[in-house]
Scaffold this active site. Structure first.
Site, PDB file in Angstrom:
ATOM      1  N   ASP A 115      -4.004  17.112  53.414  1.00  0.00           N
ATOM      2  CA  ASP A 115      -4.035  16.530  51.952  1.00  0.00           C
ATOM      3  C   ASP A 115      -5.338  15.653  51.708  1.00  0.00           C
ATOM      4  O   ASP A 115      -5.503  14.834  52.697  1.00  0.00           O
ATOM      5  CB  ASP A 115      -2.816  15.746  51.646  1.00  0.00           C
ATOM      6  CG  ASP A 115      -2.915  15.327  50.157  1.00  0.00           C
ATOM      7  OD1 ASP A 115      -3.481  16.005  49.217  1.00  0.00           O
ATOM      8  OD2 ASP A 115      -2.064  14.288  49.896  1.00  0.00           O
ATOM      9  N   ASN A 122       4.196  11.327  46.770  1.00  0.00           N
ATOM     10  CA  ASN A 122       4.131  10.418  47.664  1.00  0.00           C
ATOM     11  C   ASN A 122       4.648   8.857  47.607  1.00  0.00           C
ATOM     12  O   ASN A 122       5.583   8.711  48.119  1.00  0.00           O
ATOM     13  CB  ASN A 122       2.514  10.228  48.031  1.00  0.00           C
ATOM     14  CG  ASN A 122       2.479   9.143  49.409  1.00  0.00           C
ATOM     15  OD1 ASN A 122       3.210   8.898  50.064  1.00  0.00           O
ATOM     16  ND2 ASN A 122       0.953   9.314  49.852  1.00  0.00           N
ATOM     17  N   ASN A 154       2.054  16.978  43.628  1.00  0.00           N
ATOM     18  CA  ASN A 154       2.171  16.104  44.867  1.00  0.00           C
ATOM     19  C   ASN A 154       2.984  14.758  44.530  1.00  0.00           C
ATOM     20  O   ASN A 154       2.921  14.212  43.465  1.00  0.00           O
ATOM     21  CB  ASN A 154       0.721  15.671  45.170  1.00  0.00           C
ATOM     22  CG  ASN A 154      -0.072  16.675  45.768  1.00  0.00           C
ATOM     23  OD1 ASN A 154       0.201  17.762  45.520  1.00  0.00           O
ATOM     24  ND2 ASN A 154      -1.072  16.305  46.640  1.00  0.00           N
TER      25      ASN A 154
END
Length: 281
Positions: A81, A232, A230
């Site tokens: 990433d 996180n 994504n």
């Protein structure tokens, strides 16, 4: 089952679903993502960014993933990433990563095209998929990826078409108003820009900054071409807050117990997003 990202994004695109890309940096995060994928029976992308090389090196990440995935039957991807260092891209490919994101979005356009094209040439020879970014995201609260001086630059639909044609990438990360981290105010996600890009570009799109984005907006983005999202910050914030609660109740825990608890908290967030991206809402 470790696979190339292009394969699972193609299937997600056909089904108008999205695959979650969840950042890992420890044994617990890797275990949490893999177990969630198996329990939800839904593909996952294990994303490891170059900024976490201080936690684990590429070979260690691959080894832990390979060991923990022995009984995982659903397809998953080991993805690099947000990597702006070409040497690290090549190291990840050599270590066994099946997908890489070269992030040249901060560079002048032609340099981004040139570097991305180099990555595509090498990656495709190794059966590794390539994601790249055009435009840039601002940094929100608790961001561990962006910087305070990051500016939001929306992806240009016209440049997106040119960029994809010149580079041959498999997936394009677009900037339409999401942020790295949690939002400081009410999100203003420009799905209209996404629709314009979709009219000109026929590859899977990636949405960075999934943490805290309203669910209806995420579903609208999936409907309009986003195949990879994504997540996180929300995993980190949620797990830390739950650990604070546990450690403040006066009870003593062994470190091994805390490790298992962390896996459980990680799975709660990952599973929530998997159900959403699988449109089980």
């Amino acid at each position: 089952m470790l696979v190339n990202m292009k394969e699972i994004l193609h299937n997600a695109s056909l089904e108008k679903k999205a695959v979650g890309s969840f950042n890992v940096y420890t044994y617990e995060t890797i275990k949490g993502v893999l177990e969630s994928a198996q329990q939800q029976n839904f593909p996952a992308i294990i994303a490891f960014g170059e900024k976490y090389l201080k936690n684990m090196d590429f070979e260690s990440v691959y080894s832990v993933v390979k060991t923990l995935s022995k009984n995982i039957e659903v397809p998953f991807v080991l993805h690099l990433d947000h990597c702006s260092n070409l040497e690290n891209v090549y190291k990840a490919i050599k270590a066994g990563f099946t997908s890489v994101m070269y992030d040249g979005s901060a560079l002048p356009y032609e340099e981004n095209v040139a570097n991305t094209s180099k990555v595509v040439e090498i990656a495709k020879a190794c059966n590794v998929s390539v994601e790249a970014e055009l435009g840039s995201l601002a940094a929100g609260l608790d961001s561990h990826e962006g910087k305070l001086d990051d500016r939001e630059i929306y992806t240009s639909p016209l440049l997106a078409k040119d960029f994809v044609q010149k580079t041959g990438i498999d997936a394009l990360a677009v900037s339409i108003g999401t942020v790295h981290g949690m939002y400081k105010g009410t999100p203003n996600i420009r799905v209209d820009i996404l629709k314009e890009i979709k009219e000109k570009v026929d590859i899977p799109f990636v949405l960075h900054g999934g943490s805290g984005t309203p669910e209806d907006v995420l579903l609208d983005c999936i409907e309009n071409g986003i195949c990879k999202i994504n997540v996180n910050t929300e995993i980190s914030v949620y797990t830390i807050e739950k650990m604070k609660e546990l450690l403040s109740n006066g009870q003593k825990y062994h470190l091994s117990e805390i490790s298992l608890m962390q896996v459980g908290f990680i799975k709660e967030v990952v599973s929530k997003y998997m159900k959403l991206f699988n449109r089980m809402v």
